[in-house]
Design an enzyme around this catalytic site. Sequence first.
Site, PDB file in Angstrom:
ATOM      1  N   HIS A 111      -0.027   7.792   7.490  1.00 53.94           N
ATOM      2  CA  HIS A 111       0.237   8.137   6.041  1.00 53.94           C
ATOM      3  C   HIS A 111      -0.735   8.062   5.196  1.00 53.94           C
ATOM      4  O   HIS A 111      -0.663   8.397   3.943  1.00 53.94           O
ATOM      5  CB  HIS A 111       1.639   7.333   5.954  1.00 53.94           C
ATOM      6  CG  HIS A 111       1.512   6.214   5.543  1.00 53.94           C
ATOM      7  ND1 HIS A 111       1.833   5.004   6.269  1.00 53.94           N
ATOM      8  CD2 HIS A 111       0.963   5.321   4.413  1.00 53.94           C
ATOM      9  CE1 HIS A 111       1.699   3.701   5.805  1.00 53.94           C
ATOM     10  NE2 HIS A 111       1.070   3.860   4.627  1.00 53.94           N
ATOM     11  N   ASP A 145       2.659   6.762  13.483  1.00 48.11           N
ATOM     12  CA  ASP A 145       1.868   6.561  12.146  1.00 48.11           C
ATOM     13  C   ASP A 145       0.638   5.831  12.294  1.00 48.11           C
ATOM     14  O   ASP A 145       0.294   4.925  11.757  1.00 48.11           O
ATOM     15  CB  ASP A 145       2.722   5.453  10.962  1.00 48.11           C
ATOM     16  CG  ASP A 145       2.425   5.760   9.754  1.00 48.11           C
ATOM     17  OD1 ASP A 145       1.706   6.625   9.411  1.00 48.11           O
ATOM     18  OD2 ASP A 145       2.854   4.625   8.861  1.00 48.11           O
ATOM     19  N   SER A 219      -2.048  -0.993   3.833  1.00 43.79           N
ATOM     20  CA  SER A 219      -1.665  -0.002   4.820  1.00 43.79           C
ATOM     21  C   SER A 219      -3.090   0.361   5.618  1.00 43.79           C
ATOM     22  O   SER A 219      -3.976   0.769   5.225  1.00 43.79           O
ATOM     23  CB  SER A 219      -1.214   1.125   4.296  1.00 43.79           C
ATOM     24  OG  SER A 219      -0.673   1.826   5.345  1.00 43.79           O
TER      25      SER A 219
END
Length: 476
Positions: A111, A145, A219
């Site tokens: 993402h 992901d 992230s």
Amino acid sequence: MIVKKYLAALLAVAFLASAQLSQAADLPDFSELAAKSGPAVVNIGTERKASGGGPEDFFGEMFRNMPPGFEKFFDQFGGKGRGGKRPQQKQKSLGSGFLVSADGYIVTNNHVVADADVIHVTLDEDNGKSETLKATLIGSDEETDLALLKVDAKKPLPFLTFGDSDALKVGEWLLAIGNPFGLDHTVTAGILSAKGRNIRSGPFDNFLQTDASINPGNSGGPLLNMAGQVVGINTAIIASGQGIGFAIPSNMAAKIINQIKSGKKISRGWIGVSIQDMDENTAKALGMKEPSGALVGSVMENEPAAKGGVQDGDVIIAVDKKDVEDAAALLRAIADKAPGSTAVLTVWRDGKNFDLKVTLGERKSGQSDGRPGMGQKQQNEGLLGLSVRPLKEEERREMKLGKDEGLLIVDVDPDKPAAEADLRPGDVILKANLKPVNSGEALSKIVKEVGVKRGAIMLQIERRGDVYFRTIPLGK
């Protein structure tokens, strides 16, 4: 007396100070670990051309599509064009990543780089200066992901290696390094709070939970053990909870990254069933001692499970002799095996366990492992609180049901057990405790002879084309 009290107070203060010093001495020193691992962590920036709405619109849309209470790590920056017009503008985001080879391969979250037109990676140099390079997306896997990038390195780069996430113990110290809110190379420490968390963000959720402080921008960054090995990839946070973060286990990530790096197609096993978790009442209804395993709601025709002999109402309790606790664990166990390989499924059926050999098919990305009418006499099932009627012949044909199954729920008493079990008007009861029913009398007989004795009754129902099991507790 006063002197004694004064001395006692001094001794107490000295004892507390000594205890605090002792505790401080027991805490780990992360400075060496941060210094060694930090240079392998990178700042990732992306650009995406957007027509129409600006970054605010994109940001809002991303959050609307996320599971309630959870946010992915990313930051959105940008502004309106001159005169307030936004016909086409660049949307920027920031995230983290880490080098896994000296020649420039970088792991991050999907993402962080999804739909990016340009990806930039900023490396830290030994002299305190930074270098920004354009990165190429080698491949990604949306379902876990994960993504793999590559930069052209002019010299060997520092890199990190994967550790064994299965060997982690709850309470171990961990170190997170990343770029929260664009603040590069921020280091935070905490412990492993839990393993195997399912936050319902994807089909293979099996997150490590940590209280190391992580925020938007972390992230894709590494979660390190005290040996400097990557044991997780920081991925998600709870929007309403401070100090709770989630990371993809390294054992899962390493396998996916190696497939991407080698150019292989990411393939996962598939058996073709709809499954759901067990609960205490369902276990009672099936005569099981504990509510473990995955309950098969329906078996897809001509798929591997059907060919291997799996039936509706089976409880799959192990794969290749390894216990599965719930539906998510079964999904991961099957997906972890290669299509074409054989899996031995241990199932509970009719009060006993036995093994079935199933040759796995291939899971497609995003694939899941899982009618009203009036005019006939209604019949009541008083203990459950249901009004039902048999299906019409044309209804049976439409649903492809045999003549011995199918009861339409016409009404549900809100004060009776059926309502608490989420049965609704329009649901079609196919089986009661795995026996087909086509009349209110047949249903009542099973409820009284089996359900009351065991303390629960399990109904297989069809609702808008999907098949579920609903278990209703009954007083003995």
